[in-house]
Design a protein around this motif. Structure first.
Motif, PDB file in Angstrom:
ATOM      1  N   ILE A   1       0.842  -1.206   0.000  1.00  0.00           N
ATOM      2  CA  ILE A   1       0.000   0.000   0.000  1.00  0.00           C
ATOM      3  C   ILE A   1       0.871   1.247   0.000  1.00  0.00           C
ATOM      4  N   PHE A   2       1.910   1.259   0.852  1.00  0.00           N
ATOM      5  CA  PHE A   2       2.835   2.395   0.885  1.00  0.00           C
ATOM      6  C   PHE A   2       3.452   2.603  -0.500  1.00  0.00           C
ATOM      7  N   LYS A   3       3.932   1.513  -1.087  1.00  0.00           N
ATOM      8  CA  LYS A   3       4.618   1.591  -2.382  1.00  0.00           C
ATOM      9  C   LYS A   3       3.680   2.115  -3.475  1.00  0.00           C
ATOM     10  N   ALA A   4       2.411   1.756  -3.383  1.00  0.00           N
ATOM     11  CA  ALA A   4       1.447   2.176  -4.404  1.00  0.00           C
ATOM     12  C   ALA A   4       1.248   3.696  -4.413  1.00  0.00           C
ATOM     13  N   HIS A   5       1.524   4.341  -3.313  1.00  0.00           N
ATOM     14  CA  HIS A   5       1.330   5.795  -3.218  1.00  0.00           C
ATOM     15  C   HIS A   5       2.631   6.566  -3.436  1.00  0.00           C
ATOM     16  N   VAL A   6       3.706   5.854  -3.783  1.00  0.00           N
ATOM     17  CA  VAL A   6       4.990   6.487  -4.095  1.00  0.00           C
ATOM     18  C   VAL A   6       5.234   6.314  -5.581  1.00  0.00           C
ATOM     19  N   PRO A   7       5.142   7.360  -6.399  1.00  0.00           N
ATOM     20  CA  PRO A   7       5.145   7.198  -7.853  1.00  0.00           C
ATOM     21  C   PRO A   7       6.462   6.709  -8.434  1.00  0.00           C
ATOM     22  N   SER A   8       7.606   7.024  -7.807  1.00  0.00           N
ATOM     23  CA  SER A   8       8.872   6.573  -8.389  1.00  0.00           C
ATOM     24  C   SER A   8       9.965   6.547  -7.335  1.00  0.00           C
ATOM     25  N   GLY A   9      10.987   5.745  -7.628  1.00  0.00           N
ATOM     26  CA  GLY A   9      12.185   5.733  -6.805  1.00  0.00           C
ATOM     27  C   GLY A   9      12.143   4.837  -5.598  1.00  0.00           C
ATOM     28  N   PHE A  10      11.070   4.068  -5.390  1.00  0.00           N
ATOM     29  CA  PHE A  10      10.970   3.286  -4.165  1.00  0.00           C
ATOM     30  C   PHE A  10      12.119   2.287  -4.059  1.00  0.00           C
ATOM     31  N   LYS A  11      12.700   2.179  -2.850  1.00  0.00           N
ATOM     32  CA  LYS A  11      13.801   1.276  -2.585  1.00  0.00           C
ATOM     33  C   LYS A  11      13.352   0.177  -1.633  1.00  0.00           C
ATOM     34  N   ALA A  12      13.564  -1.053  -2.037  1.00  0.00           N
ATOM     35  CA  ALA A  12      13.182  -2.190  -1.195  1.00  0.00           C
ATOM     36  C   ALA A  12      14.050  -2.213   0.059  1.00  0.00           C
ATOM     37  N   PRO A  13      13.451  -2.458   1.221  1.00  0.00           N
ATOM     38  CA  PRO A  13      14.222  -2.454   2.465  1.00  0.00           C
ATOM     39  C   PRO A  13      14.971  -3.766   2.685  1.00  0.00           C
ATOM     40  N   GLY A  14      16.072  -3.678   3.438  1.00  0.00           N
ATOM     41  CA  GLY A  14      16.747  -4.872   3.896  1.00  0.00           C
ATOM     42  C   GLY A  14      16.050  -5.428   5.124  1.00  0.00           C
ATOM     43  N   ALA A  15      16.711  -6.355   5.789  1.00  0.00           N
ATOM     44  CA  ALA A  15      16.090  -7.033   6.932  1.00  0.00           C
ATOM     45  C   ALA A  15      15.732  -6.067   8.056  1.00  0.00           C
ATOM     46  N   GLU A  16      16.581  -5.044   8.288  1.00  0.00           N
ATOM     47  CA  GLU A  16      16.336  -4.112   9.394  1.00  0.00           C
ATOM     48  C   GLU A  16      15.473  -2.928   8.972  1.00  0.00           C
ATOM     49  N   GLY A  17      15.231  -2.776   7.662  1.00  0.00           N
ATOM     50  CA  GLY A  17      14.430  -1.661   7.190  1.00  0.00           C
ATOM     51  C   GLY A  17      15.189  -0.350   7.200  1.00  0.00           C
ATOM     52  N   TYR A  18      14.489   0.761   6.987  1.00  0.00           N
ATOM     53  CA  TYR A  18      15.119   2.085   6.992  1.00  0.00           C
ATOM     54  C   TYR A  18      14.066   3.146   7.315  1.00  0.00           C
ATOM     55  N   LEU A  19      14.570   4.341   7.645  1.00  0.00           N
ATOM     56  CA  LEU A  19      13.695   5.490   7.889  1.00  0.00           C
ATOM     57  C   LEU A  19      13.390   6.181   6.569  1.00  0.00           C
ATOM     58  N   ALA A  20      12.160   6.629   6.418  1.00  0.00           N
ATOM     59  CA  ALA A  20      11.763   7.309   5.190  1.00  0.00           C
ATOM     60  C   ALA A  20      10.954   8.551   5.514  1.00  0.00           C
ATOM     61  N   LEU A  21      11.117   9.566   4.684  1.00  0.00           N
ATOM     62  CA  LEU A  21      10.269  10.753   4.734  1.00  0.00           C
ATOM     63  C   LEU A  21       9.434  10.799   3.465  1.00  0.00           C
ATOM     64  N   THR A  22       8.208  11.276   3.591  1.00  0.00           N
ATOM     65  CA  THR A  22       7.360  11.460   2.412  1.00  0.00           C
ATOM     66  C   THR A  22       6.888  12.909   2.350  1.00  0.00           C
ATOM     67  N   HIS A  23       6.896  13.432   1.129  1.00  0.00           N
ATOM     68  CA  HIS A  23       6.414  14.787   0.879  1.00  0.00           C
ATOM     69  C   HIS A  23       5.204  14.700  -0.039  1.00  0.00           C
ATOM     70  N   ALA A  24       4.066  15.182   0.453  1.00  0.00           N
ATOM     71  CA  ALA A  24       2.826  15.186  -0.327  1.00  0.00           C
ATOM     72  C   ALA A  24       2.473  16.627  -0.654  1.00  0.00           C
ATOM     73  N   PRO A  25       2.894  17.153  -1.805  1.00  0.00           N
ATOM     74  CA  PRO A  25       2.707  18.581  -2.106  1.00  0.00           C
ATOM     75  C   PRO A  25       1.259  19.002  -2.275  1.00  0.00           C
TER      76      PRO A  25
END
Length: 425
Positions: free
Chosen positions: A94-118
């Motif tokens: 669901i998260f990925k579906a709302h990110v139009p481009s550039g999404f990076k698959a997480p590793g086992a520990e994951g990562y922090l992400a920021l989203t900007h919705a203009p």
């Protein structure tokens, strides 16, 4: 984890492309992180830190630890709903579906992400949803994280429209005496938005001051005015301070010259002479002076406003008026050190009591400035305030305050004939 986004970082994100990398400084024991660098797509990281003095988590290392994405407004609405449900997560798809481009698959520990919705304000104008949000991305889900983005306007300007900030930012106040009452008065004046404070005091901070002063142990041995100016610069950057290690009595000629570029004087210095000299210099300069002290070893707080008006006497005249009315003159006791006198009474005023007097003095000063500038809602009930820090029902009027925290306002008293301060030279 709380993600902090400084203003420069927020503006960089809002003007960037569809995605990029992030570097953060992370304080894991405190559960907070601050954005330190941003890239456009896979390009080099651009530092977005403010200047070193205001840099958050400056002791933490900068770590490349995540990504930011341009996202849909609907994703931010999902974030709000998830936070309402005690931080439940949404599926990664669901998260990925709302990110139009550039999404990076997480590793086992994951990562922090920021989203900007203009498009947030257009999509949900009634909800005032934020356009910058934070997530923890794992291999299966996206967990909403607490986030705080620094607004474009901080400090006293946040009160524009609710408080006369512009008028007070143009105001210059001289504060004479930066001890226990004076240091708290300075903080309060800066909190009201006074734009320029001249701090006058020749003394250094000593060990015995710490129990009642606003300055910390690290400033022991420094001039009080320098320590206070440094603290105010960090806490109230909207107020410019000018620390001067001067004595209002022995340096009266220099103080007199400085008062020509001052709107109001406040004296919280110890002793009779300092208060009388301040009142005299202010009267000659055509300025209002506010005097603040404690009487009877800290039992009563006193704030006196001396305005250069006909019918308004100086400090000496007001004390003489009390004596002629059958009262007492508490002024000589101010020259004795705390805890001295006959009979001996220990100084029992604690810091918060003195700071209560300081805040009332600051309010009196600011109200005087604003009333003169055309704000009738700042008119005070009198010219001489007494507040009981400990009740004193056995003292002569007007100091016979029967209840602790009782506040009594008195009118001005007229000048005495022949007064060298009140009469035109």
């Amino acid at each position: 984890m709380l993600i902090l986004i400084p203003h420069r970082a927020a503006e960089t994100l809002r003007g960037a492309g569809p995605w990029g990398r992030l570097t953060l400084r992370i304080d894991r024991p405190e559960g907070r992180a601050v954005v330190a660098g941003i890239s456009q797509r896979g390009n080099g990281i651009i530092p977005v830190d403010p200047d070193l003095r205001s840099r958050l988590l400056s002791s933490c290392d900068t770590t490349p630890t995540g990504y930011w994405y341009r996202a849909s407004a609907e994703l931010h609405a999902i974030w709000i709903e998830l936070r309402k449900r005690c931080n439940t997560a949404t599926a990664l798809d669901i998260f990925k579906a709302h990110v139009p481009s550039g999404f990076k698959a997480p590793g086992a520990e994951g990562y922090l992400a920021l989203t900007h919705a203009p498009g947030m304000q257009d999509a949900f104008p009634e909800h005032h949803l934020p356009d910058l949000l934070a997530w923890h991305i794992t291999p299966t889900q996206a967990v909403p994280l607490a986030v705080s983005a620094e607004p474009a306007t901080t400090g006293i300007q946040q009160l524009d429209g609710h408080w006369p900030t512009q008028r007070l930012q143009q105001t210059r106040v001289m504060l004479i005496g930066t001890g226990s009452i004076g240091s708290a008065t300075a903080h309060a004046l800066a909190g009201y938005g006074v734009g320029h404070l001249t701090l006058v005091d020749p003394d250094r901070l000593d060990w015995h001051n710490l129990v009642r002063h606003t300055s910390a142990r690290q400033h022991i041995g420094r001039l009080k005015v320098d320590a206070l100016a440094e603290e105010l610069a960090a806490l109230r950057p909207d107020t410019v301070t000018a620390p001067l290690a001067l004595n209002v009595i022995t340096d009266a000629d220099r103080i007199r010259a400085l008062l020509t570029d001052t709107d109001l004087a406040v004296c919280t210095a110890d002793g009779v002479a300092a208060r009388r000299v301040t009142g005299h210099l202010a009267r000659r300069a055509g300025l209002t002076a506010v005097l603040a002290c404690v009487l009877n070893d800290g039992a009563i707080g006193e704030i006196m406003r001396l305005r250069p008006r006909p019918g308004h006497g100086c400090l000496t005249c007001r004390r003489q008026h009390l004596i002629e009315a059958g009262g007492i003159d508490p002024e000589p006791a101010l020259d004795a050190g705390y805890g001295t006198g006959t009979p001996h009474r220990p100084m029992t005023a604690v810091g918060p009591d003195l700071h209560l007097v300081a805040h009332l003095a600051a309010k009196t000063a600011v109200a005087s400035i604003l009333e003169r500038a055309g704000h009738p809602d700042q008119r005070l009930p009198g010219e001489h305030a007494l507040i009981a820090l400990r009740r004193q029902p056995d003292w002569a009027p007007p100091f016979d305050l029967a209840r602790t925290t009782e506040l009594r306002w008195l009118p001005a008293s007229p000048p005495q004939n022949g007064c060298p301060t009140c009469e035109t030279p």
